[in-house]
Design a protein around this motif. Structure first.
Motif, PDB file in Angstrom:
ATOM      1  N   ILE A   6       0.851  -1.188   0.000  1.00  8.81           N
ATOM      2  CA  ILE A   6       0.000   0.000   0.000  1.00  8.81           C
ATOM      3  C   ILE A   6       0.886   1.236   0.000  1.00  8.81           C
ATOM      4  O   ILE A   6       1.840   1.317   0.770  1.00  8.81           O
ATOM      5  CB  ILE A   6      -0.917   0.038   1.245  1.00  8.81           C
ATOM      6  CG1 ILE A   6      -1.788  -1.215   1.310  1.00  8.81           C
ATOM      7  CG2 ILE A   6      -1.797   1.294   1.242  1.00  8.81           C
ATOM      8  CD1 ILE A   6      -2.565  -1.345   2.602  1.00  8.81           C
ATOM      9  N   VAL A   7       0.561   2.154  -0.884  1.00 14.47           N
ATOM     10  CA  VAL A   7       1.273   3.425  -0.918  1.00 14.47           C
ATOM     11  C   VAL A   7       0.239   4.543  -0.943  1.00 14.47           C
ATOM     12  O   VAL A   7      -0.672   4.530  -1.768  1.00 14.47           O
ATOM     13  CB  VAL A   7       2.174   3.539  -2.167  1.00 14.47           C
ATOM     14  CG1 VAL A   7       2.778   4.923  -2.268  1.00 14.47           C
ATOM     15  CG2 VAL A   7       3.266   2.483  -2.119  1.00 14.47           C
ATOM     16  N   VAL A   8       0.369   5.473  -0.038  1.00 14.70           N
ATOM     17  CA  VAL A   8      -0.578   6.587   0.035  1.00 14.70           C
ATOM     18  C   VAL A   8       0.222   7.874   0.019  1.00 14.70           C
ATOM     19  O   VAL A   8       1.196   8.003   0.763  1.00 14.70           O
ATOM     20  CB  VAL A   8      -1.413   6.504   1.341  1.00 14.70           C
ATOM     21  CG1 VAL A   8      -2.306   7.716   1.474  1.00 14.70           C
ATOM     22  CG2 VAL A   8      -2.219   5.230   1.376  1.00 14.70           C
ATOM     23  N   GLU A   9      -0.188   8.804  -0.828  1.00 16.26           N
ATOM     24  CA  GLU A   9       0.534  10.067  -0.914  1.00 16.26           C
ATOM     25  C   GLU A   9      -0.419  11.245  -0.861  1.00 16.26           C
ATOM     26  O   GLU A   9      -1.294  11.384  -1.712  1.00 16.26           O
ATOM     27  CB  GLU A   9       1.299  10.135  -2.242  1.00 16.26           C
ATOM     28  CG  GLU A   9       2.758   9.776  -2.107  1.00 16.26           C
ATOM     29  CD  GLU A   9       3.449   9.781  -3.451  1.00 16.26           C
ATOM     30  OE1 GLU A   9       2.952  10.444  -4.388  1.00 16.26           O
ATOM     31  OE2 GLU A   9       4.475   9.099  -3.564  1.00 16.26           O
ATOM     32  N   ASP A  10      -0.260  12.063   0.151  1.00 16.25           N
ATOM     33  CA  ASP A  10      -0.962  13.327   0.251  1.00 16.25           C
ATOM     34  C   ASP A  10      -2.475  13.187   0.029  1.00 16.25           C
ATOM     35  O   ASP A  10      -3.088  13.961  -0.698  1.00 16.25           O
ATOM     36  CB  ASP A  10      -0.385  14.309  -0.777  1.00 16.25           C
ATOM     37  CG  ASP A  10      -0.745  15.745  -0.430  1.00 16.25           C
ATOM     38  OD1 ASP A  10      -0.897  16.027   0.779  1.00 16.25           O
ATOM     39  OD2 ASP A  10      -0.899  16.568  -1.351  1.00 16.25           O
ATOM     40  N   LEU A  11      -3.042  12.204   0.677  1.00 15.84           N
ATOM     41  CA  LEU A  11      -4.452  11.902   0.465  1.00 15.84           C
ATOM     42  C   LEU A  11      -5.353  12.909   1.191  1.00 15.84           C
ATOM     43  O   LEU A  11      -5.152  13.202   2.372  1.00 15.84           O
ATOM     44  CB  LEU A  11      -4.735  10.485   0.972  1.00 15.84           C
ATOM     45  CG  LEU A  11      -5.880   9.733   0.330  1.00 15.84           C
ATOM     46  CD1 LEU A  11      -5.667   9.605  -1.162  1.00 15.84           C
ATOM     47  CD2 LEU A  11      -5.995   8.351   0.958  1.00 15.84           C
ATOM     48  N   HIS A  12      -6.321  13.440   0.441  1.00 20.42           N
ATOM     49  CA  HIS A  12      -7.252  14.425   0.997  1.00 20.42           C
ATOM     50  C   HIS A  12      -8.687  13.958   0.828  1.00 20.42           C
ATOM     51  O   HIS A  12      -9.038  13.414  -0.213  1.00 20.42           O
ATOM     52  CB  HIS A  12      -7.105  15.769   0.278  1.00 20.42           C
ATOM     53  CG  HIS A  12      -5.878  16.518   0.678  1.00 20.42           C
ATOM     54  ND1 HIS A  12      -5.899  17.522   1.617  1.00 20.42           N
ATOM     55  CD2 HIS A  12      -4.590  16.400   0.275  1.00 20.42           C
ATOM     56  CE1 HIS A  12      -4.671  18.005   1.771  1.00 20.42           C
ATOM     57  NE2 HIS A  12      -3.864  17.334   0.960  1.00 20.42           N
ATOM     58  N   LYS A  13      -9.503  14.197   1.831  1.00 24.70           N
ATOM     59  CA  LYS A  13     -10.948  13.970   1.703  1.00 24.70           C
ATOM     60  C   LYS A  13     -11.678  14.912   2.635  1.00 24.70           C
ATOM     61  O   LYS A  13     -11.336  15.032   3.808  1.00 24.70           O
ATOM     62  CB  LYS A  13     -11.293  12.511   2.054  1.00 24.70           C
ATOM     63  CG  LYS A  13     -12.785  12.201   1.971  1.00 24.70           C
ATOM     64  CD  LYS A  13     -13.262  12.145   0.534  1.00 24.70           C
ATOM     65  CE  LYS A  13     -14.780  12.018   0.453  1.00 24.70           C
ATOM     66  NZ  LYS A  13     -15.241  11.998  -0.942  1.00 24.70           N
ATOM     67  N   GLU A  19     -12.501  18.359   7.402  1.00 27.21           N
ATOM     68  CA  GLU A  19     -11.426  17.810   6.600  1.00 27.21           C
ATOM     69  C   GLU A  19     -11.028  16.468   7.223  1.00 27.21           C
ATOM     70  O   GLU A  19     -10.226  16.406   8.148  1.00 27.21           O
ATOM     71  CB  GLU A  19     -10.243  18.776   6.555  1.00 27.21           C
ATOM     72  CG  GLU A  19      -9.351  18.469   5.385  1.00 27.21           C
ATOM     73  CD  GLU A  19      -8.406  19.596   5.039  1.00 27.21           C
ATOM     74  OE1 GLU A  19      -8.110  20.428   5.923  1.00 27.21           O
ATOM     75  OE2 GLU A  19      -7.947  19.643   3.884  1.00 27.21           O
ATOM     76  N   ALA A  20     -11.640  15.401   6.712  1.00 25.89           N
ATOM     77  CA  ALA A  20     -11.437  14.086   7.324  1.00 25.89           C
ATOM     78  C   ALA A  20     -10.026  13.577   7.069  1.00 25.89           C
ATOM     79  O   ALA A  20      -9.423  12.943   7.930  1.00 25.89           O
ATOM     80  CB  ALA A  20     -12.473  13.096   6.801  1.00 25.89           C
ATOM     81  N   THR A  46     -12.276   6.827   7.213  1.00 18.22           N
ATOM     82  CA  THR A  46     -12.235   7.490   5.913  1.00 18.22           C
ATOM     83  C   THR A  46     -11.039   6.997   5.105  1.00 18.22           C
ATOM     84  O   THR A  46     -11.163   6.695   3.913  1.00 18.22           O
ATOM     85  CB  THR A  46     -12.161   9.012   6.098  1.00 18.22           C
ATOM     86  OG1 THR A  46     -13.235   9.418   6.957  1.00 18.22           O
ATOM     87  CG2 THR A  46     -12.285   9.742   4.779  1.00 18.22           C
ATOM     88  N   ALA A  47      -9.892   6.885   5.751  1.00 14.94           N
ATOM     89  CA  ALA A  47      -8.691   6.412   5.044  1.00 14.94           C
ATOM     90  C   ALA A  47      -8.907   4.991   4.528  1.00 14.94           C
ATOM     91  O   ALA A  47      -8.611   4.682   3.370  1.00 14.94           O
ATOM     92  CB  ALA A  47      -7.483   6.467   5.980  1.00 14.94           C
ATOM     93  N   GLN A  56     -14.318   8.073  -2.878  1.00 13.01           N
ATOM     94  CA  GLN A  56     -13.386   8.742  -3.790  1.00 13.01           C
ATOM     95  C   GLN A  56     -12.638   9.827  -3.022  1.00 13.01           C
ATOM     96  O   GLN A  56     -13.261  10.647  -2.358  1.00 13.01           O
ATOM     97  CB  GLN A  56     -14.168   9.438  -4.912  1.00 13.01           C
ATOM     98  CG  GLN A  56     -14.880   8.499  -5.853  1.00 13.01           C
ATOM     99  CD  GLN A  56     -14.012   8.140  -7.044  1.00 13.01           C
ATOM    100  OE1 GLN A  56     -13.232   8.961  -7.507  1.00 13.01           O
ATOM    101  NE2 GLN A  56     -14.142   6.918  -7.519  1.00 13.01           N
ATOM    102  N   PRO A  57     -11.317   9.842  -3.114  1.00 15.68           N
ATOM    103  CA  PRO A  57     -10.593  10.932  -2.449  1.00 15.68           C
ATOM    104  C   PRO A  57     -10.763  12.236  -3.222  1.00 15.68           C
ATOM    105  O   PRO A  57     -11.109  12.219  -4.401  1.00 15.68           O
ATOM    106  CB  PRO A  57      -9.141  10.453  -2.503  1.00 15.68           C
ATOM    107  CG  PRO A  57      -9.081   9.554  -3.686  1.00 15.68           C
ATOM    108  CD  PRO A  57     -10.430   8.918  -3.825  1.00 15.68           C
TER     109      PRO A  57
END
Ligand SMILES: Nc1ncnc2c1ncn2[C@@H]1O[C@H](COP(=O)(O)OP(=O)(O)OP(=O)(O)O)[C@@H](O)[C@H]1O
Ligand SMILES: [Mg+2]
Lengths: 330, 272
Positions: A6-13, A19-20, A46-47, A56-57
């Protein structure tokens, strides 16, 4: 070097004003357990939902086994299992029927569905309840069935959102054991929890999440070394007595001593010895605590060390009255 | 910082396609919903008792007081097409309740994380509700025959009438799929539905002739989808000019589907 599942980069939602996820970065090595640790509302669910292609992010990037969760959701879905925070099962179906439905929807070959269901029912100790509607299951049984459902397609990556919430100690230990077995078989597990102990027991790495951000990302050992192994809390009531006690204690103890109102918190590496010494020091001064607790560090202590505020506190009161006298606060 | 996952995305065994996979997904969801109807008989009993009571009430209590102008058949023959239609209209609330329950229970979250056909949850739910409607309408026909209902055309008329009721039921299911996904809570869905449905069912030609209503209401009562469908079914089983009503009713059904199906699909994608 191992590869990342798993790779996550600068994830926003964002949900309206909330701002979750406010820019999350993570890497989870294949075949390991990764713990997302955080208080209510931190953004853990949320993540997980974004990683499991449920949400959807708004920005950033996330990959599972090299597949982008936004652009290749189908490929991701064929490789993951999700046991959400609230058991996602049909109360009117039996355990076996629930697993069969999930097997069909997971695109398993028909002849493999019922054998796999039977195997999981056995493994989760649900064989005797297999043909009863889920309405008749206890909360813990539902939870176990939910996790069994998430394993129907033998996913190489498994998401468990607060898997042990609502389980009794026996079931919890069994589940921990099962997670270890899965990891031995090569599964990558991302689990969320509110309990430091759980993350500590299972995870090779822990990310502490608060208000949509990762505020620490380390091995459990490294996180705990900031915390000590024992937390002693003493309530010393009456005008200014706590303050006096802290002064003496912080002079004579080599451990971290903090005051919060009439509560004194000592964080130590030395196990229960520190308790005896602290009481002796107070006794020398003719003081005695009105209440006393000795425990292992909790999520709240991690928070206090990392952020200077309690896990439950929100933005309004980010400066609690907290006097750190000595020791390695983060 | 190197931050790409290293596993090479290669299509492997996991990406194989099951032939007719979407049909299998719809089957799985339909079956699961039908099992629920079988296992929670209250759901079915509830949706059949109300129309049975309506049949008995209008046949024996109000029927005598309702005078029909210029019709060559008794009130019960006027009533039954109205009963069939109102049954499926009120029954459509079940679609909203079912879907909103799935949202609330977290099942949608699981469905979204599975490699299943995107259409399956809605298609399977509306399909199960269609099958339930067949059952309920057949039951109402039996009740109708028991209280003296007679068909004045032929079997072909009866079958066409039943098919039209089913199409209308299916269209209404999509309206309530939208409602259920929009509110996401079964109690709210139920509370929201009744005030909308009551005028559609009662300010219609289902139980009385539109001519008996005040003039301002007649315009609405004559053209709204329930009335049009009731009139079409009546013409099919009792005789008289059918084409105009049937066309009108088909237009409503298609219009409703064209408007609501895309909205429901959009809402489903966002429902967690
Ligand atoms: N569907 C939603 N609509 C609006 N707000 C949401 C939604 N989902 C989450 N939030 C908000 O986003 C924030 C993060 O929520 P999330 O559920 O991810 O937290 P969590 O870490 O899983 O908390 P918990 O431990 O309570 O499960 C919270 O403030 C929550 O209110
Ligand atoms: Mg959560």
């Amino acid at each position: 070097m191992t590869s990342n599942a798993i790779v996550v980069e600068d994830l926003h939602k964002r949900f309206g004003d909330v701002e979750a996820l406010a820019g999350i970065d993570l890497e989870v090595a294949e075949g390991t357990v990764f713990g997302l640790l955080g208080p209510n509302g931190a953004g853990k669910t949320t993540a997980v939902r974004v990683l499991a292609t449920v949400l959807q992010p708004d920005g950033g990037r996330a990959e599972v086994l090299g597949y982008d969760v936004v652009r290749q959701p189908e490929a991701v879905r064929r490789r993951i299992g999700l046991a959400g925070q609230y058991a996602a099962v049909d109360p009117n179906l039996t355990g076996r029927e629930n697993l069969r439905m999930v097997g069909l929807l997971a695109q398993l070959v028909r002849s493999r569905i019922l054998p796999r269901a039977a195997e999981l029912l056995e493994r989760f100790d649900l064989t005797s309840a297999a043909d009863r509607p889920l309405r008749t299951y206890s909360g813990g049984m539902r939870r176990r069935l939910d996790i069994a459902a998430s394993l129907m397609q033998r996913p190489p990556v498994l998401f468990l959102d607060e898997p042990t919430t609502g389980l009794d100690i026996t079931s919890r230990n069994e589940l921990w054991e099962m997670i270890r077995e899965l990891v031995n078989e090569g599964t990558t597990v991302l689990l969320t929890t509110q309990y430091l102990e759980e993350a500590d027991r299972l995870a090779g790495r822990i990310a502490v999440v608060d208000e949509g951000r990762v505020i620490a990302n380390d091995t459990p050992e490294a996180l705990k070394s900031q915390l000590g192994s024992t937390v002693v809390e003493m309530d010393v009531r009456g005008n200014g007595r706590a303050h006096d006690a802290v002064r003496v204690l912080s002079v004579r103890l080599s451990d971290r001593v903090e005051q919060e109102g009439e509560r004194i918190r000592i964080t130590s590496e030395r196990g229960a010895d520190v308790l005896i010494e602290a009481l002796r020091i107070l006794d020398d001064q003719g003081m005695a605590p009105d209440a006393l607790t000795v425990r292992e560090p909790s999520l709240d202590d991690v928070f206090l060390a990392l952020t200077g505020h309690h896990a439950e506190d929100k933005q309004e009161d980010k400066q609690p009255e907290l006097a750190t006298s000595k020791g390695g606060a983060a | 910082m190197s931050s790409t996952a290293v596993s090479v995305p290669a299509t492997d065994d996991r990406d194989r396609r099951i032939p007719f996979g979407a049909a299998r997904d719809i089957y799985a969801i339909t079956q699961r919903n039908l099992i629920a109807y079988r296992r929670v008989p209250q759901l079915l009993v509830f949706s059949t008792i109300q129309p049975v009571i309506f049949v008995l009430m209008f046949r024996y209590v109000f029927g005598g007081a309702i005078t029909l102008r210029g019709l060559p058949y008794p009130y019960v023959d006027f009533l039954m097409p109205g009963i069939f239609t109102q049954t499926v209209v009120f029954g459509a609330i079940a679609t909203a309740i079912g879907l909103s329950t799935d949202v609330k229970s977290g099942l949608m979250e699981r469905f979204h994380s599975l490699p299943m056909a995107r259409s399956a949850v809605l298609a399977g739910r509306t399909m199960a509700d269609l099958i339930r409607n067949v059952f309920v309408v057949v039951l109402m026909m039996v009740v109708g025959f028991l209280v003296g209902w007679r068909i004045h055309t032929n079997v072909f008329g009866l079958i066409s009438g039943a098919l039209l009721v089913m199409l209308f039921a299916y269209a209404m299911s999509w309206v309530f799929a939208t409602v259920g996904l929009a509110v996401g809570d079964p109690e709210t869905a139920q509370a929201a539905a009744f005030p909308v449905l009551a005028p559609l069912v009662f300010a219609s030609s289902a139980f009385v002739q539109v001519e008996s209503m005040p003039a301002w209401l007649q315009v609405f009562a004559r053209n709204q989808p329930v009335s049009v469908t009731v009139s079409a079914v009546r013409a099919l089983v009792n005789g008289g000019p059918t084409a105009i009503y049937v066309e009108h009713s088909l237009a409503w059904c298609i219009g409703i589907l064209v408007v609501f199906a895309p909205i429901a699909v959009r809402l489903y994608r966002r429902a967690v």
